[in-house]
Design a protein around this motif. Structure first.
Motif, PDB file in Angstrom:
ATOM      1  N   TRP A 141       5.142  -2.695 -32.410  1.00  0.00           N
ATOM      2  CA  TRP A 141       5.640  -1.571 -31.604  1.00  0.00           C
ATOM      3  C   TRP A 141       4.659  -1.191 -30.500  1.00  0.00           C
ATOM      4  N   GLN A 142       5.217  -0.715 -29.409  1.00  0.00           N
ATOM      5  CA  GLN A 142       4.426  -0.049 -28.374  1.00  0.00           C
ATOM      6  C   GLN A 142       5.198   1.183 -27.899  1.00  0.00           C
ATOM      7  N   ILE A 143       4.476   2.269 -27.734  1.00  0.00           N
ATOM      8  CA  ILE A 143       5.008   3.478 -27.112  1.00  0.00           C
ATOM      9  C   ILE A 143       4.145   3.767 -25.896  1.00  0.00           C
ATOM     10  N   TYR A 144       4.773   4.008 -24.740  1.00  0.00           N
ATOM     11  CA  TYR A 144       3.996   4.185 -23.513  1.00  0.00           C
ATOM     12  C   TYR A 144       4.576   5.313 -22.664  1.00  0.00           C
ATOM     13  N   GLY A 145       3.743   5.812 -21.777  1.00  0.00           N
ATOM     14  CA  GLY A 145       4.177   6.849 -20.847  1.00  0.00           C
ATOM     15  C   GLY A 145       3.345   6.798 -19.581  1.00  0.00           C
ATOM     16  N   ASN A 146       3.920   7.284 -18.482  1.00  0.00           N
ATOM     17  CA  ASN A 146       3.238   7.282 -17.187  1.00  0.00           C
ATOM     18  C   ASN A 146       3.593   8.526 -16.400  1.00  0.00           C
ATOM     19  N   VAL A 147       2.611   9.016 -15.674  1.00  0.00           N
ATOM     20  CA  VAL A 147       2.829   9.998 -14.614  1.00  0.00           C
ATOM     21  C   VAL A 147       2.190   9.411 -13.364  1.00  0.00           C
ATOM     22  N   ALA A 148       2.960   9.254 -12.303  1.00  0.00           N
ATOM     23  CA  ALA A 148       2.441   8.566 -11.118  1.00  0.00           C
ATOM     24  C   ALA A 148       2.969   9.209  -9.846  1.00  0.00           C
ATOM     25  N   ARG A 149       2.152   9.128  -8.810  1.00  0.00           N
ATOM     26  CA  ARG A 149       2.581   9.498  -7.464  1.00  0.00           C
ATOM     27  C   ARG A 149       2.829   8.207  -6.691  1.00  0.00           C
ATOM     28  N   ALA A 150       3.953   8.161  -5.993  1.00  0.00           N
ATOM     29  CA  ALA A 150       4.290   6.990  -5.189  1.00  0.00           C
ATOM     30  C   ALA A 150       4.762   7.456  -3.818  1.00  0.00           C
ATOM     31  N   PHE A 151       4.638   6.573  -2.837  1.00  0.00           N
ATOM     32  CA  PHE A 151       5.014   6.983  -1.482  1.00  0.00           C
ATOM     33  C   PHE A 151       5.563   5.794  -0.702  1.00  0.00           C
ATOM     34  N   ARG A 152       6.222   6.129   0.398  1.00  0.00           N
ATOM     35  CA  ARG A 152       6.647   5.118   1.362  1.00  0.00           C
ATOM     36  C   ARG A 152       6.474   5.668   2.759  1.00  0.00           C
ATOM     37  N   ALA A 153       5.703   4.977   3.565  1.00  0.00           N
ATOM     38  CA  ALA A 153       5.545   5.359   4.958  1.00  0.00           C
ATOM     39  C   ALA A 153       6.817   5.029   5.727  1.00  0.00           C
ATOM     40  N   PRO A 154       7.167   5.807   6.730  1.00  0.00           N
ATOM     41  CA  PRO A 154       8.362   5.497   7.514  1.00  0.00           C
ATOM     42  C   PRO A 154       8.264   4.112   8.145  1.00  0.00           C
ATOM     43  N   SER A 155       9.374   3.420   8.196  1.00  0.00           N
ATOM     44  CA  SER A 155       9.387   2.099   8.821  1.00  0.00           C
ATOM     45  C   SER A 155       9.424   2.244  10.336  1.00  0.00           C
ATOM     46  N   LEU A 156       9.165   1.146  11.011  1.00  0.00           N
ATOM     47  CA  LEU A 156       9.173   1.161  12.465  1.00  0.00           C
ATOM     48  C   LEU A 156      10.549   1.512  13.010  1.00  0.00           C
ATOM     49  N   THR A 157      11.601   0.983  12.381  1.00  0.00           N
ATOM     50  CA  THR A 157      12.940   1.285  12.886  1.00  0.00           C
ATOM     51  C   THR A 157      13.329   2.728  12.598  1.00  0.00           C
ATOM     52  N   GLU A 158      12.921   3.282  11.450  1.00  0.00           N
ATOM     53  CA  GLU A 158      13.246   4.679  11.155  1.00  0.00           C
ATOM     54  C   GLU A 158      12.568   5.620  12.140  1.00  0.00           C
ATOM     55  N   LEU A 159      11.361   5.288  12.544  1.00  0.00           N
ATOM     56  CA  LEU A 159      10.631   6.137  13.482  1.00  0.00           C
ATOM     57  C   LEU A 159      11.140   6.010  14.915  1.00  0.00           C
ATOM     58  N   TYR A 160      11.455   4.778  15.321  1.00  0.00           N
ATOM     59  CA  TYR A 160      11.600   4.517  16.760  1.00  0.00           C
ATOM     60  C   TYR A 160      12.958   3.960  17.180  1.00  0.00           C
ATOM     61  N   ASN A 161      13.900   3.779  16.251  1.00  0.00           N
ATOM     62  CA  ASN A 161      15.216   3.269  16.642  1.00  0.00           C
ATOM     63  C   ASN A 161      15.813   4.119  17.747  1.00  0.00           C
ATOM     64  N   ASP A 162      16.363   3.471  18.751  1.00  0.00           N
ATOM     65  CA  ASP A 162      16.964   4.153  19.884  1.00  0.00           C
ATOM     66  C   ASP A 162      18.143   3.312  20.348  1.00  0.00           C
ATOM     67  N   GLY A 163      18.891   3.841  21.297  1.00  0.00           N
ATOM     68  CA  GLY A 163      19.985   3.065  21.872  1.00  0.00           C
ATOM     69  C   GLY A 163      21.270   3.171  21.066  1.00  0.00           C
ATOM     70  N   VAL A 164      22.218   2.301  21.375  1.00  0.00           N
ATOM     71  CA  VAL A 164      23.544   2.349  20.784  1.00  0.00           C
ATOM     72  C   VAL A 164      23.528   1.741  19.388  1.00  0.00           C
TER      73      VAL A 164
END
Length: 776
Positions: free
Chosen positions: A518-541
């Motif tokens: 048997w194994q019993i496990y647990g986690n508390v973690a912080r995770a992140f994602r930086a904005p992508s280039l298209t999310e930041l700068y998408n323009d046009g039609v």
């Protein structure tokens, strides 16, 4: 905790790759206590019946072990990969309210099980901790699919390959070029993809993220849950790590070279495939060369017999890999691969094809890897891995009418340095630490000019990380970790601002082993994602249609435009997870094995990046010839969200028959209580199989998906569906056909018409598959 030398760890990895050659060394290297009892290779077919004794193993490997500490009675075990293709990590699947009785029953069975243990190869994982360790010592939710599991699927897309792994959904519809991962409701760039150790960061809407032939894969690890402490930006949902085969995976014992050919056919789409792999080892040098192709003679049909227009695509993939081991401490490896696909498809490849906008697509992806592993014998301080990698992608799309040519280019160059150390600080401590640098650049052209929808920009990331596994007692481990990322986004366009930020990703995990099973496990973690280039700068039609009047003096242009937002904040999540695993051989009879796992998770996400398409946006009104002209807009903004759920899996193998169950129950909502559009359907997968004799294996897999109607207002719902797949494998044991494997399968036997939420495009209907391979 076992402190292996770097050399012993490498030997253990080779034992896992080729158990016939290493004859059970994996178990001894993982736990010397197994020298007290017989062990078995755990392979299917003829290999299952081989019995190996401690003396055989110790005679072969005893001189490679240096100062192994006590194992505290832990006996690693594994069950063979089931024909379901599900993770052999053996996670069980039933709702939590039904979990109590199996737990009690298992403890009772443990007390009455056969006294002579039947030990199978332990499952080793690497992506979850950046270190090779046994699954039952890994405090994370991980699924592992190895060669037999992968090849048994006869998969042509990643949805067919891993799409029913608990917690995982592959979105984008039936065209493989549009498929993207979803783990627990986190999508696309919220998941880190790693191919042979290097990050693959490309993601442009509707153009997919998987550029590799499943035929050359030896292993896929899926780590579910926040993983930014080890992998940085993007690991909110988890990590999918893909490894390709090398020479040692294919070489037969006592041989210096060989070849493997494979052929396949799928009736739906009239797809024919083939591949040739040549491999060998001479002294300190080993090498492998692979070339594979898949050609379609027709478009796919869905379960209703309707043609999925312009789903006919051809693909090729080549890989060359060389390794050099001048001595026991060093290994250098270099690899180069080339992937390509072409065909007619809509520019939004996960949608219905329309003649007015279809494009002729030609995609090429080149990847290169150079790695150095240094693990001096007798050293517990140095087990070093250095990796340099490059990915270069180019997609050219020309409208079938010849009115427009779009070019998409995305390059990634990266470097990782990771070391593993084993210390004795009064208690055993295992350290993993390193640095990482990645640079991405993108360029978009339309008819040779800059394309606003995919603006020229660069992204640079530097990071340092460390994680420790501290054995506080014989059975309890504490796992603290920390990572700091510095990232910069630089657009090559006037009026758009640079972004320069940093992020700290801590983690605290625990692992408790009540006993060896048997194994019993647990986690508390912080995770992140930086904005992508298209999310930041998408323009046009974004898209355009015919306009129409909205009333006196007001006209809708029919044009929907991207609105760039350089002020987007990174996505940040705090995630909590608890889980339990059980793995044992000889549960009810000497030759059976049982594995199960359950886990529950909760993620509190701040600044979730939500893209909103507003069909008519009156804030865009500008003066026009007849009054005001109004556009539509596509914007990305930060919102808060919560995601939670439950996953489980069970696998039982009684040698002559096997069964598996997998369950996923994902949930999520925005800060205002409104539904999220990324939460997959509830899903239950059930597998049953039978081995009438050693060369044969037959079975079926049923998938039950619930209706998903908890969706944002105005969005399509996901209809419930049930599919049944059949499969059979024959491994001839006659001398003339030794090394051959023949497979046949039927996917979607009853021609169910269904789509995988949130995509609205139907999946393929009934498909008969045949494959044959021969090793020489």
């Amino acid at each position: 905790m076992i402190a292996l030398t770097g050399y012993a760890r490498r030997e253990r990895e080779r034992a896992r790759r080729n158990p016939r050659a290493y004859r059970g060394a994996g178990q001894v290297l993982a736990s010397p206590i197994l020298a007290m009892s017989p062990v078995a290779t755990g392979k299917k077919g003829p290999e299952r019946s081989k019995q190996l004794h401690a003396k055989d193993v110790l005679d072969c490997f005893g001189h490679h072990l240096h100062g192994l500490p006590e194992t505290h009675g832990r006996v690693p075990s594994r069950m063979p990969g089931s024909a379901s293709g599900q993770s052999v990590s053996s996670e069980w699947g039933k709702p939590m309210r039904h979990f109590a009785w199996p737990v009690v029953a298992l403890f009772q069975m443990s007390a009455v099980a056969a006294q002579e243990p039947f030990i199978l190869d332990p499952i080793f994982v690497e992506a979850a901790s950046r270190d090779v360790r046994e699954l039952l010592d890994t405090p994370a939710t991980v699924s592992v699919l190895e060669t037999d599991d992968l090849e048994g699927r006869m998969a042509t897309t990643f949805e067919e390959l891993i799409g029913d792994t608990p917690g995982v959904s592959i979105e984008g519809g039936p065209r493989g070029i549009a498929q993207e991962p979803n783990i627990r409701g986190f999508q696309d760039e919220q998941i880190v993809l790693r191919f042979d150790g290097g990050r693959f960061n490309f993601n442009q809407a509707h153009r997919g993220r998987f550029f590799v032939d499943p035929e050359i894969l030896k292993r896929v690890e899926v780590v579910r849950g926040g993983g930014s402490t080890l992998y940085g930006s993007g690991a909110l949902g988890g990590v999918i790590a893909v490894e390709t085969k090398d020479a040692d995976d294919l070489l037969e014992p006592g041989r210096s070279g060989g070849a493997r050919v494979n052929f396949g056919y799928a009736s739906n789409g009239e797809m024919a495939s083939g591949g040739l792999t040549v491999f060998g080892r001479q002294g300190a040098v080993d090498g492998l060369a692979f070339f594979g192709w898949r050609g379609m003679g027709a478009d796919l049909d869905d379960g209703s017999g309707e043609t999925i227009r312009n789903s006919q695509l051809d693909m090729m993939n080549g890989l060359v890999k060389f390794g050099f081991e001048p001595n026991e401490a060093h290994r250098l490896e270099i690899s180069l691969s080339r992937y390509g696909d072409d065909g007619t498809t809509p520019p939004n490849a996960n949608a219905v094809s329309t003649p007015d906008s279809d494009v002729e697509r030609d995609a090429e992806v080149t990847t290169a890897r150079l790695s150095w592993d240094y693990a001096p014998a007798g050293s517990n301080a140095v087990d070093l891995s250095v990796l340099l990698y490059a990915n270069e992608l180019e997609i050219i799309e020309e409208t079938t009418a010849g009115t427009r040519i779009d070019e998409t280019r995305y390059d990634t160059y990266g470097m990782e340095v990771v070391n593993r150390s084993h210390l004795d600080l009064g208690r055993p401590v295992r350290l993993v630490y390193g640095i990482e640098a990645v640079r991405d650049s993108q360029e978009g052209l339309r008819d040779g000019a800059a394309r606003e929808q995919f603006p020229d920009a660069e992204a640079t990331t530097f990071a340092a990380f460390g994680e420790a596994t501290i054995a506080l007692s014989d059975r309890f481990e504490l796992i603290p970790g920390l990572r700091y990322d510095v990232y910069k986004r630089e657009p090559d366009a006037a009026g758009l601002a640079d972004v320069d930020e940093g992020f700290l990703s801590p983690r605290l995990g625990v692992s408790y082993r009540p006993n060896e099973n048997w194994q019993i496990y647990g986690n508390v973690a912080r995770a992140f994602r930086a904005p992508s280039l298209t999310e930041l700068y998408n323009d046009g039609v974004h898209f355009a249609m015919e306009g129409f009047p909205l009333g006196p003096g007001t006209t809708f242009s029919g044009i929907n435009r991207f609105v760039p937002d350089p002020d987007l904040e990174p996505e940040k999540s705090t995630q909590v997870e608890i889980g339990a695993r059980f793995s044992r051989s000889g549960v009810m009879r000497a030759e059976d094995s049982l594995g199960l796992s359950v886990n529950a998770y909760y993620a509190d996400v701040k600044d979730y990046m939500d893209q909103t398409v507003t069909f008519i946006d009156f804030s865009t009104a500008v003066p026009g010839p007849d009054g005001l002209v109004v556009d539509g807009t596509t914007t990305t903004e930060n919102v808060d969200a919560k995601l939670w759920g439950f996953e489980a899996e069970l696998d039982y193998d009684a040698k002559h028959w096997f069964a598996g169950i997998g369950l996923s129950l994902p949930r999520g909502e925005g800060e205002d209580g409104e539904p999220l559009g990324s939460i997959p359907q509830d899903r239950l997968t059930v597998t049953l199989g039978y081995r009438p004799s050693e060369p044969w294996e037959i079975g079926g897999r049923a998938t039950f998906a619930a209706r998903q109607d908890d969706v944002p207002e105005g969005s399509l719902t996901g209809e419930s569906f049930t599919t049944l797949d059949l499969f059979a494998t024959w491994r001839p044991d006659t001398p003339a056909l030794r090394g051959a494997v023949l497979r046949v399968g039927v996917d979607n036997l009853f021609d169910e018409t269904y789509a995988i939420y949130p995509n609205g495009l139907n999946q393929p209907g009934r498909t008969v598959k045949l494959s044959a391979s021969m090793a020489f």
